[in-house]
Design an enzyme around this catalytic site. Structure first.
Site, PDB file in Angstrom:
ATOM      1  N   ASN A   9       0.860  -1.176   0.102  1.00 33.38           N
ATOM      2  CA  ASN A   9       0.111  -0.036  -0.129  1.00 33.38           C
ATOM      3  C   ASN A   9       0.772   1.202  -0.124  1.00 33.38           C
ATOM      4  OD1 ASN A   9      -1.839   2.137   0.637  1.00 33.38           O
ATOM      5  ND2 ASN A   9      -2.487   1.302   2.658  1.00 33.38           N
ATOM      6  N   LYS A  11      -0.011   4.422  -0.317  1.00 32.41           N
ATOM      7  CA  LYS A  11      -0.540   5.396   0.376  1.00 32.41           C
ATOM      8  C   LYS A  11      -0.392   6.502  -0.240  1.00 32.41           C
ATOM      9  CE  LYS A  11      -0.177   3.015   4.869  1.00 32.41           C
ATOM     10  NZ  LYS A  11      -0.231   3.323   6.366  1.00 32.41           N
ATOM     11  N   HIS A 106      -9.625   0.822   5.118  1.00 30.11           N
ATOM     12  CA  HIS A 106      -8.164   1.034   6.239  1.00 30.11           C
ATOM     13  C   HIS A 106      -8.497   1.868   7.005  1.00 30.11           C
ATOM     14  CE1 HIS A 106      -4.059   2.192   6.521  1.00 30.11           C
ATOM     15  NE2 HIS A 106      -3.623   1.294   5.799  1.00 30.11           N
ATOM     16  N   GLU A 108      -6.942   4.300   7.955  1.00 28.82           N
ATOM     17  CA  GLU A 108      -6.551   5.772   7.743  1.00 28.82           C
ATOM     18  C   GLU A 108      -8.140   6.270   7.063  1.00 28.82           C
ATOM     19  OE1 GLU A 108      -3.043   5.302   5.634  1.00 28.82           O
ATOM     20  OE2 GLU A 108      -2.020   4.831   7.484  1.00 28.82           O
ATOM     21  N   GLU A 178      -4.938  -5.194  10.786  1.00 22.22           N
ATOM     22  CA  GLU A 178      -3.996  -4.039  10.896  1.00 22.22           C
ATOM     23  C   GLU A 178      -4.506  -3.526  12.208  1.00 22.22           C
ATOM     24  OE1 GLU A 178      -2.162  -2.800   6.756  1.00 22.22           O
ATOM     25  OE2 GLU A 178      -3.954  -1.727   7.096  1.00 22.22           O
ATOM     26  N   GLY A 184       2.886   2.263  10.859  1.00 22.44           N
ATOM     27  CA  GLY A 184       3.559   3.484  10.715  1.00 22.44           C
ATOM     28  C   GLY A 184       4.457   3.884  11.928  1.00 22.44           C
ATOM     29  N   SER A 224       3.829  -1.886  10.434  1.00 21.40           N
ATOM     30  CA  SER A 224       5.092  -2.051  10.663  1.00 21.40           C
ATOM     31  C   SER A 224       5.763  -3.369  10.366  1.00 21.40           C
ATOM     32  CB  SER A 224       5.342  -1.637  11.963  1.00 21.40           C
ATOM     33  OG  SER A 224       5.047  -0.040  11.955  1.00 21.40           O
TER      34      SER A 224
END
Ligand code: 13P
Length: 261
Positions: A9, A11, A106, A108, A178, A184, A224
């Site tokens: 991904n 992003k 996701h 985000e 996730e 991150g 991560s």
């Protein structure tokens, strides 16, 4: 046997030039593997999925045209097929270019764009209707884990987002666990934590559908995951691969992860 998958991904990163360089560097490595059948990957390459930013979709698709093992998709779709939705991209458009997959839900998108499970269920339905395979993301925030609510939370995300599908349809969905606290942050879930949640997700699928479907569905880990820890994570019984963010932006690192089964 369940499909092994490594997904990248990207992003909202990379210029067009950088994106194409990354895609081409990856292609060279894949070509080398296909030519030499390097025994470092005894079972061959896993399925590779790439999720570049939408504006690069056709360019990246072009790089991997005729590569059966590499599929390209998008990071998000709109929940309507067409119409007055300025700035949005529909699954019909993605499919018509040759894209095959889409991330859905996701964290985000859930956090910054307020996407809830009901909306995500609509997106999944439209993706499937248009022939895209959804990669449905679920995962808890840190306070949920700290208060022991992580199983319940992820269970709700799965039930509302996915369990309305019938058994035939659901088999085509890929799940990605996730944990938000691992994304991150460099703070990966331990292999035990990942395995525990993946086994739980499989148990939920077993309870709602059947043992066979639970055994067949691919569940990826993301958060991560990198060239150093991928092998340990992928060695877990119920972890079928990874959804990789930061480490998918470097061809060397991403390819090491691809080799980590
Ligand atoms: P990182 O690998 O950068 O933690 O991101 C994971 C992710 O969000 C993939 O979708």
């Amino acid at each position: 046997m369940r499909k092994k998958i490594v997904a990248g991904n990207w992003k909202m990163n990379l210029s067009a030039e950088e994106a194409l360089t990354l895609a081409n560097e990856l292609k060279v490595k894949i070509d080398h593997q296909l030519d030499t059948k390097d025994p470092k990957i005894p079972n061959g390459l896993p399925q590779i999925l790439l999720f570049p930013p939408n504006v690069y979709l056709s360019r990246v698709l072009e790089v991997f045209r005729n590569y059966e093992g590499v599929a390209v998709g998008v990071q998000n779709i709109h929940q309507e097929e067409k119409g007055a939705f300025t700035g949005e991209v529909s699954p019909l458009m993605v499919r018509s270019l040759g894209g095959t997959h889409t991330l859905i839900g996701h964290s985000e998108r859930r956090i910054h764009f307020n996407e809830d499970d009901e909306l995500l269920a609509k997106k999944i339905a439209l993706a499937v209707k248009n022939g895209l395979t959804p990669v449905y993301c679920c995962g808890e925030m840190l306070p949920d884990r700290e208060t022991g609510k992580h199983f319940q939370l992820v269970s709700e995300q799965l039930k509302k987002g996915v369990f309305w599908m019938d058994e035939q349809e659901v088999k085509n969905i890929i799940i990605a666990y996730e944990p938000v606290w691992a994304i991150g942050t460099g703070q990966t879930a331990s292999p035990e934590q990942a395995q525990e949640m993946h086994a739980y997700l499989r148990e939920l699928i077993n309870d709602h559908y059947s043992k066979k479907t639970a055994e067949e569905m691919t569940i990826l880990y993301g958060g991560s995951c990198n060239a150093k820890n991928a092998a340990e994570l992928f060695a877990q019984k119920d972890v079928d691969g990874g959804l990789i963010g930061g480490a998918s932006l470097k061809a060397d690192d991403f390819f090491t992860i691809i080799q980590s089964f």
